[in-house]
Design an enzyme around this catalytic site. Structure first.
Site, PDB file in Angstrom:
ATOM      1  N   GLU A 184      33.535  38.297  43.016  1.00 40.27           N
ATOM      2  CA  GLU A 184      34.133  37.965  44.843  1.00 40.27           C
ATOM      3  C   GLU A 184      33.963  39.728  45.449  1.00 40.27           C
ATOM      4  O   GLU A 184      33.837  40.613  45.867  1.00 40.27           O
ATOM      5  CB  GLU A 184      36.029  37.895  45.266  1.00 40.27           C
ATOM      6  CG  GLU A 184      36.890  38.708  44.674  1.00 40.27           C
ATOM      7  CD  GLU A 184      36.757  38.930  42.767  1.00 40.27           C
ATOM      8  OE1 GLU A 184      36.764  38.370  42.184  1.00 40.27           O
ATOM      9  OE2 GLU A 184      38.681  39.552  42.607  1.00 40.27           O
ATOM     10  N   HIS A 212      34.572  39.593  37.693  1.00 38.93           N
ATOM     11  CA  HIS A 212      35.044  39.110  39.564  1.00 38.93           C
ATOM     12  C   HIS A 212      33.902  39.312  40.721  1.00 38.93           C
ATOM     13  O   HIS A 212      33.399  40.301  40.916  1.00 38.93           O
ATOM     14  CB  HIS A 212      35.939  41.168  40.754  1.00 38.93           C
ATOM     15  CG  HIS A 212      37.045  41.244  39.670  1.00 38.93           C
ATOM     16  ND1 HIS A 212      38.191  40.788  40.076  1.00 38.93           N
ATOM     17  CD2 HIS A 212      38.445  42.033  38.970  1.00 38.93           C
ATOM     18  CE1 HIS A 212      39.829  41.325  40.000  1.00 38.93           C
ATOM     19  NE2 HIS A 212      39.125  41.820  38.635  1.00 38.93           N
ATOM     20  N   CYS A 241      40.025  37.068  36.598  1.00 39.98           N
ATOM     21  CA  CYS A 241      40.195  38.084  35.315  1.00 39.98           C
ATOM     22  C   CYS A 241      41.979  37.726  35.524  1.00 39.98           C
ATOM     23  O   CYS A 241      42.728  37.168  34.711  1.00 39.98           O
ATOM     24  CB  CYS A 241      40.410  39.043  36.894  1.00 39.98           C
ATOM     25  SG  CYS A 241      40.417  40.704  35.458  1.00 39.98           S
ATOM     26  N   GLY A 262      43.799  40.367  40.083  1.00 38.96           N
ATOM     27  CA  GLY A 262      45.519  41.908  39.925  1.00 38.96           C
ATOM     28  C   GLY A 262      46.046  42.263  38.990  1.00 38.96           C
ATOM     29  O   GLY A 262      45.323  42.349  38.405  1.00 38.96           O
ATOM     30  N   GLU A 263      47.257  41.216  39.199  1.00 41.61           N
ATOM     31  CA  GLU A 263      48.010  41.535  37.773  1.00 41.61           C
ATOM     32  C   GLU A 263      48.731  40.378  37.258  1.00 41.61           C
ATOM     33  O   GLU A 263      49.733  39.711  38.356  1.00 41.61           O
ATOM     34  CB  GLU A 263      49.011  42.356  38.482  1.00 41.61           C
ATOM     35  CG  GLU A 263      49.908  43.457  37.003  1.00 41.61           C
ATOM     36  CD  GLU A 263      49.543  43.303  36.214  1.00 41.61           C
ATOM     37  OE1 GLU A 263      50.044  42.508  34.823  1.00 41.61           O
ATOM     38  OE2 GLU A 263      48.414  44.296  36.036  1.00 41.61           O
ATOM     39  N   SER A 264      48.243  39.311  36.170  1.00 42.15           N
ATOM     40  CA  SER A 264      48.758  39.274  35.738  1.00 42.15           C
ATOM     41  C   SER A 264      50.492  38.337  35.878  1.00 42.15           C
ATOM     42  O   SER A 264      51.027  37.234  35.986  1.00 42.15           O
ATOM     43  CB  SER A 264      48.265  37.737  34.959  1.00 42.15           C
ATOM     44  OG  SER A 264      48.337  38.285  33.938  1.00 42.15           O
TER      45      SER A 264
HETATM   46  N1  GLN Z   1      44.791  43.389  33.094  1.00 44.29           N
HETATM   47  C1  GLN Z   1      45.254  42.679  34.805  1.00 44.29           C
HETATM   48  C2  GLN Z   1      46.268  41.575  33.923  1.00 44.29           C
HETATM   49  O1  GLN Z   1      46.162  41.222  32.576  1.00 44.29           O
HETATM   50  C3  GLN Z   1      44.239  42.060  34.991  1.00 44.29           C
HETATM   51  C4  GLN Z   1      42.966  43.113  35.874  1.00 44.29           C
HETATM   52  C5  GLN Z   1      42.554  42.258  36.619  1.00 44.29           C
HETATM   53  O2  GLN Z   1      42.309  41.269  37.276  1.00 44.29           O
HETATM   54  N2  GLN Z   1      41.490  42.851  37.137  1.00 44.29           N
HETATM   55  O3  GLN Z   1      46.566  40.826  34.434  1.00 44.29           O
END
Ligand code: GLN
Length: 180
Positions: A165, A163, A83, A49-51
């Protein structure tokens, strides 16, 4: 020791796909959304997702402190991060330097064949994926892309820059829950 219980962090990102993998494996899985559910599991999947967003939410809900305590002090939790989840692992003690978005921007997303002794014909979906740089000496590499580590393991951590999943693939999830 807590009884073995699997959870998926369900705050942000691809948690629905991870939950589906767990259903496919026939594993009873807790949706982790608060401190109480976080404390009830022995194994936790942190999705992609987005860390930055995930970290903000974890801190806002008081869950980051619990995660740090369980990973750095009690050491009674195992984490599989994919990710963005792998990036969070690097903040929790996984001995790797992480270059966020190191595999490129959204447009550079790809599905590619990986090299792995353990998981034959493994494919990886990379979406704004982090690159693992400078893996520590206790880090074991389970899969590579062009010789570069993309699935790694160390102590209570399993981390994938891709990923698993998102494809018809449950072996890495099964490995996480069954082998450790
Ligand atoms: N670029 C995202 C991040 O820095 C990670 C991307 C992803 O989880 N697909 O959190």
């Amino acid at each position: 020791m807590l009884p073995k219980k699997l959870g998926v962090l369900c705050l942000q990102g691809s948690f629905a796909e991870h939950l589906q993998c767990c259903v496919d494996l026939g594993l009873e899985t807790v949706e982790v959304r608060d401190i109480e559910s976080l404390q009830s599991v022995s194994h936790l999947i942190i999705p992609g997702g987005e860390s930055t967003t995930m970290l903000k939410l974890l801190k806002a809900y008081g869950m980051w402190e619990v995660l740090e305590g369980r990973m750095k002090e009690a050491r009674d939790l195992k984490i599989f991060g994919t990710c963005a989840g792998a990036i969070l692992c690097s903040y929790l003690g996984l001995d790797v330097e992480v270059n966020r978005n190191g595999f490129g921007a959204q447009q550079a997303s790809m599905i590619v064949a990986l090299e792995s002794e353990k998981f034959k014909n493994l494919q990886g979906t990379f979406i704004r994926a982090p690159r693992f740089t400078n893996c520590g000496k206790n880090v074991e590499t389970l899969a590579t892309l062009n010789g570069e580590a993309v699935l790694i393991e160390q102590d209570n951590f399993l981390a994938a820059s891709f990923h698993p999943e998102l494809l018809d693939e449950t072996r890495v999830h099964a490995y996480f829950f069954n082998q450790s």
